[in-house]
Enzyme design. Sequence first.
Site, PDB file in Angstrom:
ATOM      1  N   ASP A  13     -10.571  15.009 -13.970  1.00 37.24           N
ATOM      2  CA  ASP A  13     -10.790  13.724 -12.801  1.00 37.24           C
ATOM      3  C   ASP A  13     -11.219  14.540 -11.402  1.00 37.24           C
ATOM      4  OD1 ASP A  13      -9.664  12.618 -10.020  1.00 37.24           O
ATOM      5  OD2 ASP A  13      -7.716  13.415 -10.345  1.00 37.24           O
ATOM      6  N   SER A  19      -2.940  10.272  -6.219  1.00 41.43           N
ATOM      7  CA  SER A  19      -4.200  10.236  -5.665  1.00 41.43           C
ATOM      8  C   SER A  19      -3.707   9.747  -3.849  1.00 41.43           C
ATOM      9  CB  SER A  19      -5.035   8.497  -5.610  1.00 41.43           C
ATOM     10  OG  SER A  19      -6.418   8.678  -5.218  1.00 41.43           O
ATOM     11  N   HIS A  55      -7.763  11.098 -14.266  1.00 39.83           N
ATOM     12  CA  HIS A  55      -6.789  10.552 -12.199  1.00 39.83           C
ATOM     13  C   HIS A  55      -5.806  10.101 -12.801  1.00 39.83           C
ATOM     14  CE1 HIS A  55      -7.276   9.934  -7.974  1.00 39.83           C
ATOM     15  NE2 HIS A  55      -6.565   8.776  -8.391  1.00 39.83           N
TER      16      HIS A  55
END
Length: 497
Positions: A438, A182, A464
């Site tokens: 995601d 991320s 994710h």
Amino acid sequence: MIMSNLKGILFIILFHDISALPGNSFLKIRELVESQRDEDAVFEQQKLYGSSQIVEEVQLPQPIDHFDALNSEMYNQKVYINTENWIKPSGPIFLFIGGEGALPNRSAYSGHHVEMAKRFGAMVVAAEHRFYGSSINDNGLHLDQLEHLSSQQGLADLTRVHKYITDRYELTSNKWISFGGSYPGALSAWFRLKYPHLVYGAVASSAPVQAQTNFEGYNEVVAQSLTDSTVGGSQQCIKQIVEAFQRIDSMIQANQTVQLEKDFLSCGPLSEKNDQMVFVNNLAGIFMGVVQYNNEVPGLNIQSLCKQMTKSDDSYKNLQMVYKMAMNLFNQSCVDNSYSKFLSQFNNQTVDRAASGVGIRQWTWQTCSQFGYYQTCDEGTSCPFSRLLTLESNLVICRDIYKISPSSVPNFVEFTNEYYGANRPKGTRVLFVNGSIDPWHFLSVLKSDVSLNETAVFINGTAHCADMASDRSTDPQSLKDARLMIQKVVHGWLQES
């Protein structure tokens, strides 16, 4: 293990990523997931290392401002070191980069990067991000300090981590590989881009390297994923969700808020516009989380959510049931939709180094000053949620809390993209890994560039940062294949002379 008998459905959000302005339900879910991850990591440590304590914690002094020679203020950055698998003295160094929350020590002994460290004889070093967790001074949340919270300062911190490890262990030609998921995934790619002499290669999982003020694409991917039959979605599911939120918007416009308060267990009135914004944000956050972290824990997925949303022809009642089940999971009898209380978490300047959650005040500062990432639901998009989720409702926080003009935010976002290259960063030996469902893949790199030795792995049906977890027998074949590809690329880097 977090268990629930709530008709087979559970909601989950985790890792190092949160929505730009998270609602209360989003944060409650993350707390549950962090607890789940801690428990899983303990099991993994016992499996790999027995009961021995293999992780050392170091407090590394860092300048508050790397770029101002006249500023002598320092802070201590938390760094974890795991040398259990390291082949001395020439083994590689795997650097795990922390993000917008406290970094647990499991980051140094759990995950796919640790499994690869064991295979390749690597030392694992995990660095907490400045101004998060315990890596912060007592006055760190004051506005005059937050100006030193940026991705550029964070990357400069990593150069000093590199120097500390190099000096302490008398390293010479050891190869460094960075890892992150991320926001830290973007940092991993940027570390290789800006400091290529320090890190040989970078793995960037679910990395939103393109900053974007109005992130409409997030909820467009959410909508697509909720229709994807390969993960349990359907056209009927998205139809029911859209209908339910349209009815909620109509009721708000018709001032039928007393009924909404009753139907969705609101602790207080929903007569004010800002409270209504928090309310719909809390509702939508459940769906965003299930999609973003689909199957992060077995059985917690789009399929279960869509099953509930298509249980009857009454989409509004289906949504009621989804929300009430979430409240049961949170052990709450009602939901606090107060905007004033929502703001209080951004105004809180008290540092709690023992806190394990997300740094809300800090991360929101970064969205206002660098990244945007505001997940909106504008007219004309395929977003299935309330149209009250506007860009304006996000940007007002920048003005009211941080004194940043809403008109300035796009300029800051543009600078970030100019500085790093957006979704064309042109960094060599960077591996971008993304999952098809995601929503953050929308801002990442999805195509390989052979000329740059820049590789993209796109995993069908995964969510994710799914690739960052350790292998599980229940993982889909596409995820297993992706981890093998990641391992192959990393091995190739390590074999290069």
